[in-house]
Every structure is written in structure tokens, then in C-alpha cells.
Write a protein that holds these residues in place. Structure first.
Motif, mmCIF file in Angstrom:
data_model
loop_
_atom_site.group_PDB
_atom_site.id
_atom_site.type_symbol
_atom_site.label_atom_id
_atom_site.label_comp_id
_atom_site.label_asym_id
_atom_site.label_seq_id
_atom_site.Cartn_x
_atom_site.Cartn_y
_atom_site.Cartn_z
ATOM 1 N N ALA A 1 0.830 -1.209 0.000
ATOM 2 C CA ALA A 1 0.000 0.000 0.000
ATOM 3 C C ALA A 1 0.863 1.256 0.000
ATOM 4 C CB ALA A 1 -0.921 -0.005 1.216
ATOM 5 N N ALA A 2 1.939 1.263 0.781
ATOM 6 C CA ALA A 2 2.801 2.440 0.845
ATOM 7 C C ALA A 2 3.492 2.697 -0.487
ATOM 8 C CB ALA A 2 3.835 2.263 1.951
ATOM 9 N N THR B 1 2.475 1.699 -3.457
ATOM 10 C CA THR B 1 1.469 2.077 -4.438
ATOM 11 C C THR B 1 1.034 3.531 -4.249
ATOM 12 O OG1 THR B 1 0.699 -0.202 -4.544
ATOM 13 C CG2 THR B 1 -0.779 1.487 -5.404
ATOM 14 N N LEU B 2 0.822 3.937 -3.012
ATOM 15 C CA LEU B 2 0.408 5.317 -2.741
ATOM 16 C C LEU B 2 1.512 6.322 -3.038
ATOM 17 C CD1 LEU B 2 -1.683 4.915 0.530
ATOM 18 C CD2 LEU B 2 -2.500 5.412 -1.771
ATOM 19 N N ALA B 3 2.760 5.897 -2.937
ATOM 20 C CA ALA B 3 3.877 6.791 -3.229
ATOM 21 C C ALA B 3 4.046 7.005 -4.726
ATOM 22 C CB ALA B 3 5.157 6.244 -2.626
ATOM 23 N N GLY B 4 3.282 6.286 -5.535
ATOM 24 C CA GLY B 4 3.357 6.455 -6.973
ATOM 25 C C GLY B 4 4.405 5.597 -7.645
ATOM 26 N N HIS B 5 4.959 4.681 -6.894
ATOM 27 C CA HIS B 5 5.972 3.789 -7.449
ATOM 28 C C HIS B 5 5.429 2.372 -7.537
ATOM 29 C CE1 HIS B 5 8.860 6.992 -6.986
ATOM 30 N NE2 HIS B 5 8.474 7.143 -5.725
ATOM 31 N N GLY B 6 4.206 2.236 -7.982
ATOM 32 C CA GLY B 6 3.552 0.930 -8.028
ATOM 33 C C GLY B 6 4.200 -0.041 -8.987
#
Length: 87
Positions: free
Chosen positions: A72-73, A75-80
Motif C-alpha cells: 500500500a505504501a 502504491t500510494l507513493a506512486g511507485h507501483g
């Protein structure tokens, strides 16, 4: 009628507890979307079956939850997408 834990189910629970822990460790870095839930399910089943390795089962569950938190972290940081093929 309630069934009591047999020695075989306790031995299976011990193996599930160890598997939960061993799958959750690499799940922090790789394939956390798969290994996290698998570790949580195996750890829970180990506790239900009355494992003698309760600490490993609980640690496997905790690390499985941490796997999902890392996912989740990231993905939320935009580095999915960690792996990029091509340009």
C-alpha cells in the motif's frame, strides 16, 4: 460435536506456522500481493490447529500484514510499478 486437536493436526499446524513465517519474509520485498495474504492464511490456520509454534504463527501473520502495508505504501507513493520493461 466438538473435535479435539489430534497430534497430526498439531504437527500440520507446526508446519503451517513455519511456512507462514518463511513466506512472509521474502514477501516484504517480492510478490507481497501474493505472499502477504498466503502468510496470513497459513498463520491463522496454524493457530486454529493448535500449533506448538505459536510465536512463529503470530510473527507470520504480522509480517503478512506488513507485506500488505508495504504494498500500500509503495502504491500510494506512486511507485507501483517497480519493474519496467522497455523504454
Amino acid at each position: 460435536m466438538e473435535q479435539l486437536a489430534t497430534p497430526r493436526s498439531a504437527a500440520d499446524g507446526d508446519q503451517m506456522a513455519v511456512a507462514s513465517f518463511l513466506l512472509a519474509l521474502p514477501g516484504l520485498l517480492l510478490f507481497n500481493v501474493v505472499l502477504g495474504p498466503v502468510a496470513i492464511v497459513l498463520g491463522t490456520l496454524a493457530l486454529v490447529r493448535g500449533t506448538g509454534r505459536r510465536g512463529r504463527a503470530v510473527l507470520g501473520i504480522a509480517l503478512g500484514v506488513a507485506d500488505l502495508a508495504v504494498l500500500a505504501a509503495v502504491t500510494l507513493a506512486g511507485h507501483g510499478t517497480v519493474w519496467q520493461l522497455g523504454a
